[in-house]
Design a protein around this motif. Structure first.
Motif, PDB file in Angstrom:
ATOM      1  N   GLN A   1      -4.087   7.158 -10.268  1.00 48.79           N
ATOM      2  CA  GLN A   1      -4.270   6.538  -8.970  1.00 48.79           C
ATOM      3  C   GLN A   1      -3.844   7.499  -7.870  1.00 48.79           C
ATOM      4  OE1 GLN A   1      -2.917   2.376  -8.527  1.00 48.79           O
ATOM      5  NE2 GLN A   1      -5.136   2.317  -8.560  1.00 48.79           N
ATOM      6  N   THR A   2      -4.727   7.667  -6.918  1.00 46.06           N
ATOM      7  CA  THR A   2      -4.445   8.618  -5.846  1.00 46.06           C
ATOM      8  C   THR A   2      -4.580   7.954  -4.482  1.00 46.06           C
ATOM      9  OG1 THR A   2      -6.749   9.333  -5.788  1.00 46.06           O
ATOM     10  CG2 THR A   2      -5.260  10.588  -7.194  1.00 46.06           C
ATOM     11  N   CYS A   3      -4.062   8.655  -3.490  1.00 42.70           N
ATOM     12  CA  CYS A   3      -4.088   8.188  -2.102  1.00 42.70           C
ATOM     13  C   CYS A   3      -5.461   8.488  -1.495  1.00 42.70           C
ATOM     14  CB  CYS A   3      -2.985   8.902  -1.323  1.00 42.70           C
ATOM     15  SG  CYS A   3      -3.061   8.673   0.464  1.00 42.70           S
ATOM     16  N   SER A   4      -6.033   7.488  -0.858  1.00 38.82           N
ATOM     17  CA  SER A   4      -7.358   7.666  -0.261  1.00 38.82           C
ATOM     18  C   SER A   4      -7.320   8.670   0.888  1.00 38.82           C
ATOM     19  CB  SER A   4      -7.872   6.325   0.267  1.00 38.82           C
ATOM     20  OG  SER A   4      -6.951   5.778   1.198  1.00 38.82           O
ATOM     21  N   GLU A   5      -6.139   8.924   1.437  1.00 38.30           N
ATOM     22  CA  GLU A   5      -6.050   9.783   2.618  1.00 38.30           C
ATOM     23  C   GLU A   5      -5.750  11.241   2.275  1.00 38.30           C
ATOM     24  OE1 GLU A   5      -6.996   8.175   5.416  1.00 38.30           O
ATOM     25  OE2 GLU A   5      -7.234   6.565   3.943  1.00 38.30           O
ATOM     26  N   CYS A   6      -4.796  11.448   1.352  1.00 40.87           N
ATOM     27  CA  CYS A   6      -4.427  12.838   1.062  1.00 40.87           C
ATOM     28  C   CYS A   6      -4.831  13.269  -0.338  1.00 40.87           C
ATOM     29  CB  CYS A   6      -2.926  13.050   1.254  1.00 40.87           C
ATOM     30  SG  CYS A   6      -1.886  12.265   0.004  1.00 40.87           S
ATOM     31  N   GLY A   7      -5.261  12.320  -1.163  1.00 47.30           N
ATOM     32  CA  GLY A   7      -5.722  12.694  -2.493  1.00 47.30           C
ATOM     33  C   GLY A   7      -4.639  12.925  -3.526  1.00 47.30           C
ATOM     34  N   GLU A   8      -3.374  12.878  -3.092  1.00 51.98           N
ATOM     35  CA  GLU A   8      -2.284  13.091  -4.050  1.00 51.98           C
ATOM     36  C   GLU A   8      -2.052  11.823  -4.884  1.00 51.98           C
ATOM     37  OE1 GLU A   8      -0.454  16.039  -4.617  1.00 51.98           O
ATOM     38  OE2 GLU A   8      -2.212  16.712  -3.481  1.00 51.98           O
ATOM     39  N   MET A   9      -1.399  12.014  -6.017  1.00 50.54           N
ATOM     40  CA  MET A   9      -1.063  10.881  -6.871  1.00 50.54           C
ATOM     41  C   MET A   9      -0.109   9.931  -6.146  1.00 50.54           C
ATOM     42  SD  MET A   9       0.207  11.191 -10.788  1.00 50.54           S
ATOM     43  CE  MET A   9       1.570  10.041 -10.741  1.00 50.54           C
ATOM     44  N   VAL A  10      -0.247   8.652  -6.454  1.00 55.13           N
ATOM     45  CA  VAL A  10       0.610   7.645  -5.841  1.00 55.13           C
ATOM     46  C   VAL A  10       1.368   6.912  -6.936  1.00 55.13           C
ATOM     47  CG1 VAL A  10       0.594   5.470  -4.560  1.00 55.13           C
ATOM     48  CG2 VAL A  10      -1.019   7.273  -3.959  1.00 55.13           C
ATOM     49  N   ASP A  11       2.668   6.677  -6.740  1.00 56.12           N
ATOM     50  CA  ASP A  11       3.371   5.784  -7.656  1.00 56.12           C
ATOM     51  C   ASP A  11       4.169   4.763  -6.845  1.00 56.12           C
ATOM     52  OD1 ASP A  11       5.694   6.959  -6.786  1.00 56.12           O
ATOM     53  OD2 ASP A  11       6.032   8.116  -8.596  1.00 56.12           O
ATOM     54  N   ALA A  12       4.824   3.861  -7.560  1.00 54.33           N
ATOM     55  CA  ALA A  12       5.494   2.737  -6.905  1.00 54.33           C
ATOM     56  C   ALA A  12       6.484   3.216  -5.842  1.00 54.33           C
ATOM     57  CB  ALA A  12       6.213   1.880  -7.945  1.00 54.33           C
ATOM     58  N   ARG A  13       7.187   4.296  -6.135  1.00 52.04           N
ATOM     59  CA  ARG A  13       8.255   4.729  -5.234  1.00 52.04           C
ATOM     60  C   ARG A  13       7.744   5.393  -3.957  1.00 52.04           C
ATOM     61  NH1 ARG A  13       9.952   5.493 -10.286  1.00 52.04           N
ATOM     62  NH2 ARG A  13      11.897   4.461 -10.921  1.00 52.04           N
ATOM     63  N   SER A  14       6.512   5.801  -3.951  1.00 52.37           N
ATOM     64  CA  SER A  14       6.012   6.541  -2.784  1.00 52.37           C
ATOM     65  C   SER A  14       5.212   5.651  -1.828  1.00 52.37           C
ATOM     66  CB  SER A  14       5.158   7.723  -3.256  1.00 52.37           C
ATOM     67  OG  SER A  14       4.050   7.267  -3.987  1.00 52.37           O
ATOM     68  N   VAL A  15       5.360   4.344  -2.003  1.00 55.73           N
ATOM     69  CA  VAL A  15       4.595   3.436  -1.151  1.00 55.73           C
ATOM     70  C   VAL A  15       5.527   2.518  -0.368  1.00 55.73           C
ATOM     71  CG1 VAL A  15       2.884   1.589  -1.119  1.00 55.73           C
ATOM     72  CG2 VAL A  15       2.664   3.461  -2.751  1.00 55.73           C
ATOM     73  N   GLU A  16       5.195   2.342   0.895  1.00 52.60           N
ATOM     74  CA  GLU A  16       5.913   1.416   1.771  1.00 52.60           C
ATOM     75  C   GLU A  16       4.922   0.360   2.246  1.00 52.60           C
ATOM     76  OE1 GLU A  16       9.137   4.024   4.176  1.00 52.60           O
ATOM     77  OE2 GLU A  16       7.434   3.225   5.312  1.00 52.60           O
ATOM     78  N   THR A  17       5.306  -0.888   2.227  1.00 54.85           N
ATOM     79  CA  THR A  17       4.375  -1.915   2.707  1.00 54.85           C
ATOM     80  C   THR A  17       4.876  -2.509   4.010  1.00 54.85           C
ATOM     81  OG1 THR A  17       5.537  -3.581   1.425  1.00 54.85           O
ATOM     82  CG2 THR A  17       3.641  -2.560   0.387  1.00 54.85           C
ATOM     83  N   ARG A  18       3.940  -2.971   4.806  1.00 50.83           N
ATOM     84  CA  ARG A  18       4.307  -3.730   5.998  1.00 50.83           C
ATOM     85  C   ARG A  18       3.167  -4.684   6.325  1.00 50.83           C
ATOM     86  NH1 ARG A  18       2.037   0.875   7.908  1.00 50.83           N
ATOM     87  NH2 ARG A  18       0.691   0.618   9.728  1.00 50.83           N
ATOM     88  N   PRO A  19       3.448  -5.740   7.107  1.00 47.24           N
ATOM     89  CA  PRO A  19       2.403  -6.723   7.393  1.00 47.24           C
ATOM     90  C   PRO A  19       1.198  -6.077   8.055  1.00 47.24           C
ATOM     91  CG  PRO A  19       4.559  -7.518   8.107  1.00 47.24           C
ATOM     92  CD  PRO A  19       4.737  -6.085   7.729  1.00 47.24           C
ATOM     93  N   GLY A  20       0.013  -6.530   7.675  1.00 48.98           N
ATOM     94  CA  GLY A  20      -1.208  -6.015   8.269  1.00 48.98           C
ATOM     95  C   GLY A  20      -1.812  -7.033   9.223  1.00 48.98           C
ATOM     96  N   PRO A  21      -2.985  -6.738   9.753  1.00 46.95           N
ATOM     97  CA  PRO A  21      -3.612  -7.624  10.738  1.00 46.95           C
ATOM     98  C   PRO A  21      -3.898  -9.025  10.204  1.00 46.95           C
ATOM     99  CG  PRO A  21      -5.125  -5.898  10.004  1.00 46.95           C
ATOM    100  CD  PRO A  21      -3.775  -5.533   9.483  1.00 46.95           C
ATOM    101  N   GLY A  22      -4.152  -9.136   8.898  1.00 45.55           N
ATOM    102  CA  GLY A  22      -4.464 -10.451   8.335  1.00 45.55           C
ATOM    103  C   GLY A  22      -3.246 -11.210   7.831  1.00 45.55           C
ATOM    104  N   ALA A  23      -2.055 -10.766   8.222  1.00 47.74           N
ATOM    105  CA  ALA A  23      -0.824 -11.434   7.754  1.00 47.74           C
ATOM    106  C   ALA A  23      -0.737 -12.858   8.299  1.00 47.74           C
ATOM    107  CB  ALA A  23       0.394 -10.629   8.188  1.00 47.74           C
ATOM    108  N   ALA A  24       0.131 -13.623   7.684  1.00 48.34           N
ATOM    109  CA  ALA A  24       0.300 -15.027   8.093  1.00 48.34           C
ATOM    110  C   ALA A  24       0.792 -15.098   9.533  1.00 48.34           C
ATOM    111  CB  ALA A  24       1.285 -15.716   7.166  1.00 48.34           C
ATOM    112  N   GLU A  25       0.468 -16.195  10.181  1.00 52.82           N
ATOM    113  CA  GLU A  25       0.888 -16.413  11.570  1.00 52.82           C
ATOM    114  C   GLU A  25       2.432 -16.467  11.628  1.00 52.82           C
ATOM    115  OE1 GLU A  25       0.146 -19.627   9.825  1.00 52.82           O
ATOM    116  OE2 GLU A  25      -1.369 -18.250   9.128  1.00 52.82           O
TER     117      GLU A  25
END
Lengths: 151, 151
Positions: free
Chosen positions: A127-151
């Motif tokens: 699994q790779t990053c759509s932006e930089c092409g490097e491999m992605v694992d659980a530790r290298s990802v940060e999540t935050r609410p997006g535009p479709g998040a709950a009110e």
DNA sequence: CCAGTCAGTTTATTTTCTGTACTGACCATG
DNA sequence: CATGGTCAGTACAGAAAATAAACTGACTGG
């Protein structure tokens, strides 16, 4: 929460799981990717009750993951094939395969090999990053609410 | 076929699905990747019966996907964290997220954004070939029996 | 006409899930 | 020191779902 409410959650996992997050549904999808198309074949390969096969195929067709196409008349018979939306589940299936190969293949090795036609090699999914092409694992990802998040 | 027989099939999908192929198990894993660690938090976030939460956590611990770690004494309380094996499910979860984002995000957009720390961009998961690094889709893969195939 | 193929449905039973309530060990407040 | 709150569960009974086995119906092939 009940099953039907899952699909209305503001979460892409919940919504996807409402469609494919079921043991037999996933097994049906596996067989679809292996080229199985007919009711009898699904039922026989999975060894499960016909009721369940009928139900899962119906659901998947309803969700647009599979399409039900007649392949003969008199009597009309149907076969099931992946739609484009269904094809896009391939990464999900390959990711599951890879995890299974890593953790549940005995010393005999994996039960199935996958060859990448483009390069000709047996491979496993990375699994790779759509932006930089490097491999992605659980530790290298940060999540935050997006535009479709709950009110 | 029954549930327990699934794990004994010569198929990495069947074996994986026997462990994680369940609606609530997948939702529990989602929460694990979002940093949820405590029984009460799982139960409250999922809104499902405590019985199921207890059962799914127990199973996942039994499979080595989660580890149960005491975080206080008197009374001893436990929290649940992903093991290395559990972390390796990240590609599965990300693949599910991406499919959900594509097909079930309303016009508002995805409910959650994922940032790749290494490059700093919001991204989605792309599946590539471990050998040549190119993108892989359903049509570019051929399967054949591997060393661990059935006799 | 008899057997076989194929895609389902029907029915009755078994299993699983579900909510609600409960336990038991603490803590913090008044 | 009683009252309420936190937390990780367990116990139980009723509701929902999965299951196997048999059946339907429209053919085909010998």
């Amino acid at each position: 929460m009940k099953w039907n409410e899952l699909a209305e959650q503001p979460c892409s996992i919940a919504r996807s799981v409402a469609v494919i997050g079921d043991r037999w549904t996933l097994m049906v999808l596996r067989d679809c990717f292996l080229g199985v198309r007919r009711f009898e074949a699904f039922q026989e390969r999975l060894g499960i009750s016909r009721t369940i096969v009928a139900d899962r195929l119906r659901r998947l067709v309803g969700e647009g993951v599979l399409k039900r196409v007649p392949y003969q008349d008199n009597p009309t018979r149907f076969e099931y094939g992946l739609t484009e939306k269904g094809m896009e589940l391939h990464p999900v299936v390959m990711a599951i395969v890879h995890w299974g190969d890593r953790h549940y293949a005995g010393r005999a090795g994996p039960p199935l090999l996958h060859r990448h036609k483009a390069c000709g090699h047996d491979f496993h999914a990375v699994q790779t990053c759509s932006e930089c092409g490097e491999m992605v694992d659980a530790r290298s990802v940060e999540t935050r609410p997006g535009p479709g998040a709950a009110e």
